[in-house]
Design a protein around this motif. Structure first.
Motif, PDB file in Angstrom:
ATOM      1  N   ARG A  87     -38.139  87.069  24.207  1.00  0.00           N
ATOM      2  CA  ARG A  87     -37.550  85.870  24.707  1.00  0.00           C
ATOM      3  C   ARG A  87     -35.945  85.981  24.631  1.00  0.00           C
ATOM      4  N   LYS A  88     -35.750  86.502  23.420  1.00  0.00           N
ATOM      5  CA  LYS A  88     -34.080  86.424  23.222  1.00  0.00           C
ATOM      6  C   LYS A  88     -33.641  87.944  23.908  1.00  0.00           C
ATOM      7  N   GLY A  89     -34.247  88.483  24.455  1.00  0.00           N
ATOM      8  CA  GLY A  89     -33.568  90.013  24.870  1.00  0.00           C
ATOM      9  C   GLY A  89     -33.287  90.936  23.883  1.00  0.00           C
ATOM     10  N   MET A  90     -34.188  90.989  22.879  1.00  0.00           N
ATOM     11  CA  MET A  90     -33.926  91.641  21.653  1.00  0.00           C
ATOM     12  C   MET A  90     -34.933  93.058  21.641  1.00  0.00           C
ATOM     13  N   GLN A  91     -34.392  94.076  21.662  1.00  0.00           N
ATOM     14  CA  GLN A  91     -35.229  95.402  21.477  1.00  0.00           C
ATOM     15  C   GLN A  91     -36.060  95.500  20.126  1.00  0.00           C
ATOM     16  N   VAL A  92     -37.058  95.790  20.046  1.00  0.00           N
ATOM     17  CA  VAL A  92     -37.880  95.952  18.813  1.00  0.00           C
ATOM     18  C   VAL A  92     -38.397  97.396  18.845  1.00  0.00           C
ATOM     19  N   SER A  93     -38.061  98.297  17.826  1.00  0.00           N
ATOM     20  CA  SER A  93     -38.408  99.580  17.510  1.00  0.00           C
ATOM     21  C   SER A  93     -39.429  99.601  16.354  1.00  0.00           C
ATOM     22  N   ASN A  94     -40.058 100.877  16.187  1.00  0.00           N
ATOM     23  CA  ASN A  94     -41.096 101.104  15.141  1.00  0.00           C
ATOM     24  C   ASN A  94     -40.753 102.664  15.173  1.00  0.00           C
ATOM     25  N   THR A  95     -41.820 103.181  13.929  1.00  0.00           N
ATOM     26  CA  THR A  95     -41.689 104.765  13.582  1.00  0.00           C
ATOM     27  C   THR A  95     -43.037 105.126  14.089  1.00  0.00           C
ATOM     28  N   PRO A  96     -43.280 105.236  15.457  1.00  0.00           N
ATOM     29  CA  PRO A  96     -44.426 105.823  15.761  1.00  0.00           C
ATOM     30  C   PRO A  96     -44.735 107.468  15.516  1.00  0.00           C
ATOM     31  N   LYS A  97     -46.153 107.704  15.551  1.00  0.00           N
ATOM     32  CA  LYS A  97     -46.568 109.176  15.405  1.00  0.00           C
ATOM     33  C   LYS A  97     -46.208 109.821  14.087  1.00  0.00           C
ATOM     34  N   VAL A  98     -45.096 109.144  13.394  1.00  0.00           N
ATOM     35  CA  VAL A  98     -44.654 109.997  11.946  1.00  0.00           C
ATOM     36  C   VAL A  98     -45.808 110.045  11.203  1.00  0.00           C
ATOM     37  N   LEU A  99     -46.464 108.930  11.188  1.00  0.00           N
ATOM     38  CA  LEU A  99     -47.817 108.914  10.204  1.00  0.00           C
ATOM     39  C   LEU A  99     -48.840 109.455  10.446  1.00  0.00           C
ATOM     40  N   ASP A 100     -49.226 109.540  11.815  1.00  0.00           N
ATOM     41  CA  ASP A 100     -50.499 109.796  12.478  1.00  0.00           C
ATOM     42  C   ASP A 100     -51.270 110.961  11.539  1.00  0.00           C
ATOM     43  N   GLY A 101     -50.731 112.073  11.348  1.00  0.00           N
ATOM     44  CA  GLY A 101     -51.479 113.195  10.544  1.00  0.00           C
ATOM     45  C   GLY A 101     -51.678 112.689   9.222  1.00  0.00           C
ATOM     46  N   CYS A 102     -50.819 112.209   8.532  1.00  0.00           N
ATOM     47  CA  CYS A 102     -51.010 111.803   7.260  1.00  0.00           C
ATOM     48  C   CYS A 102     -52.244 110.822   6.884  1.00  0.00           C
ATOM     49  N   VAL A 103     -52.020 109.476   7.872  1.00  0.00           N
ATOM     50  CA  VAL A 103     -53.069 108.614   7.812  1.00  0.00           C
ATOM     51  C   VAL A 103     -54.363 109.175   8.155  1.00  0.00           C
ATOM     52  N   ALA A 104     -54.386 110.029   9.280  1.00  0.00           N
ATOM     53  CA  ALA A 104     -55.972 110.568   9.519  1.00  0.00           C
ATOM     54  C   ALA A 104     -56.515 111.641   8.539  1.00  0.00           C
ATOM     55  N   ASP A 105     -55.441 112.273   7.972  1.00  0.00           N
ATOM     56  CA  ASP A 105     -56.187 112.976   6.629  1.00  0.00           C
ATOM     57  C   ASP A 105     -56.752 112.260   5.716  1.00  0.00           C
ATOM     58  N   LEU A 106     -56.038 111.090   5.405  1.00  0.00           N
ATOM     59  CA  LEU A 106     -56.677 110.084   4.369  1.00  0.00           C
ATOM     60  C   LEU A 106     -57.957 109.568   4.970  1.00  0.00           C
ATOM     61  N   ALA A 107     -57.888 109.168   6.228  1.00  0.00           N
ATOM     62  CA  ALA A 107     -59.214 108.542   6.845  1.00  0.00           C
ATOM     63  C   ALA A 107     -60.446 109.515   6.659  1.00  0.00           C
ATOM     64  N   MET A 108     -60.304 110.782   6.889  1.00  0.00           N
ATOM     65  CA  MET A 108     -61.124 111.962   6.605  1.00  0.00           C
ATOM     66  C   MET A 108     -61.432 111.896   5.047  1.00  0.00           C
ATOM     67  N   GLY A 109     -60.330 111.988   4.142  1.00  0.00           N
ATOM     68  CA  GLY A 109     -60.752 111.933   2.824  1.00  0.00           C
ATOM     69  C   GLY A 109     -61.658 110.942   2.331  1.00  0.00           C
ATOM     70  N   LEU A 110     -61.383 109.602   2.727  1.00  0.00           N
ATOM     71  CA  LEU A 110     -61.976 108.436   2.316  1.00  0.00           C
ATOM     72  C   LEU A 110     -63.505 108.533   2.775  1.00  0.00           C
ATOM     73  N   ALA A 111     -63.789 109.226   3.957  1.00  0.00           N
ATOM     74  CA  ALA A 111     -65.041 109.174   4.548  1.00  0.00           C
ATOM     75  C   ALA A 111     -65.706 110.144   3.651  1.00  0.00           C
ATOM     76  N   ILE A 112     -65.073 111.320   3.395  1.00  0.00           N
ATOM     77  CA  ILE A 112     -65.668 112.448   2.587  1.00  0.00           C
ATOM     78  C   ILE A 112     -66.021 111.936   1.072  1.00  0.00           C
TER      79      ILE A 112
END
Length: 311
Positions: A87-112
């Motif tokens: 509403r104030k015309g501010m841009q918001v950024s994040n850090t996408p894709k950086v964590l994808d692989g590590c988080v996916a690794d941990l998801a599989m680790g928890l499942a196992i």
């Protein structure tokens, strides 16, 4: 002249050092009364740097009339009032894709871990239990059904890993993901009923709060395993405890909770539950990429008027 930014809280020493080198930074967390400070000085700032754990709500945003960018250190941005910023015309950024692989690794680790009892067997051996007995039979992982709640970068990375375990993969999102080789399931309870493992990989926030409720957990069933590497708010924690205690759910691998860092005592007491401390993205490699990305987004905005990773 350096651009003036306000930093809501500390990020990491390397990121803090780079921000201090390149910008005129005010560390808001060091102010005795942050709200009063912003009321008096907020108009001086052109941008905001914020860690994913820290809130940047409408009160802060409204106190920064000349700020046009919020750079978030993290993939999730549920603690930023994005609508207020827009509403104030501010841009918001994040850090996408950086964590994808590590988080996916941990998801599989928890499942196992939950399926094969790795953590519980480690405690069993350390306590001397193997000298007098053996652990009960557990369940295999390969060839099972993997359901994914959310199919963004992290969900897709989990799907690729699950396929490597010869698992059938289906996912639930509001709309099918074009080009995906996996089946879209429009009903979350139906996905849970089909799945042996249900991995929560969707964003947090009001729209997904308690999306995994008692009905979904009961559909997953007494041999089903829930893995949450997303946000604790997505799972109804009271319903999760009840389902585990009554045997309606087989097990859970959890990296996130509704009221971090507080973990319900009931979860800590259960051998069929593996509890971690929100470490899915805690690797040296991903941390260095995130540090660079949050600063790169600010640099890009002040150089070109556009962040690299808008949310």
């Amino acid at each position: 002249m350096k651009h003036r930014i306000v930093q809501i809280g500390p990020i990491t020493p390397p990121a803090d050092a780079r921000l201090a080198r390149d910008y005129d930074v005010t560390p808001l967390w060091k102010e005795a009364d942050p709200a009063a400070f912003l009321a008096a000085h907020g108009a001086q700032f052109e941008g905001v740097a914020v860690h994913v754990r820290d809130a940047c709500g409408a009160g802060i945003i409204d106190a920064l009339p000349n700020a046009k960018v919020i750079a978030n250190f993290g993939v999730g941005y549920d603690k930023i009032d994005v609508e207020a910023a827009r509403r104030k015309g501010m841009q918001v950024s994040n850090t996408p894709k950086v964590l994808d692989g590590c988080v996916a690794d941990l998801a599989m680790g928890l499942a196992i871990d939950v399926a094969r009892g790795i953590s519980t067997t480690d405690r069993f051996v350390r306590a001397g239990g193997w000298k007098t007995g053996q652990r009960p039979l557990m369940t295999r992982v390969y060839g099972k059904n993997m359901g994914l709640l959310g199919f963004g970068g992290i969900g897709q990375a989990v799907g690729r890993r699950a396929a490597g375990f010869d698992m059938a993969v289906r996912y639930h999102t509001r709309r099918p993901v074009e080009g995906s080789p996996h089946q879209h399931e429009p009903s979350l309870p139906a996905l849970a009923q089909w799945a042996d493992f249900l991995v929560v990989a969707c964003p947090g926030g009001p729209q997904t709060r308690h999306l995994v409720d008692a009905a979904v957990l009961e559909a997953l069933g007494p041999r089903g395993i829930l893995v949450n590497i997303a946000r604790g708010s997505v799972v109804d924690e009271a319903a999760l405890v009840e389902a585990l205690q009554t045997g309606k759910l087989g097990g859970a691998g959890l990296d996130v909770y509704e009221n971090e860092p507080n973990v319900p005592e009931a979860l800590l007491a259960m051998d069929q539950v593996v509890v971690l401390s929100h470490i899915a993205g805690f690797t040296r490699e991903s941390r260095a990429q995130m540090e660079a990305t949050v600063c790169d987004n600010l640099d890009a905005y002040f150089r070109t008027g556009q962040v690299l990773n808008p949310v």
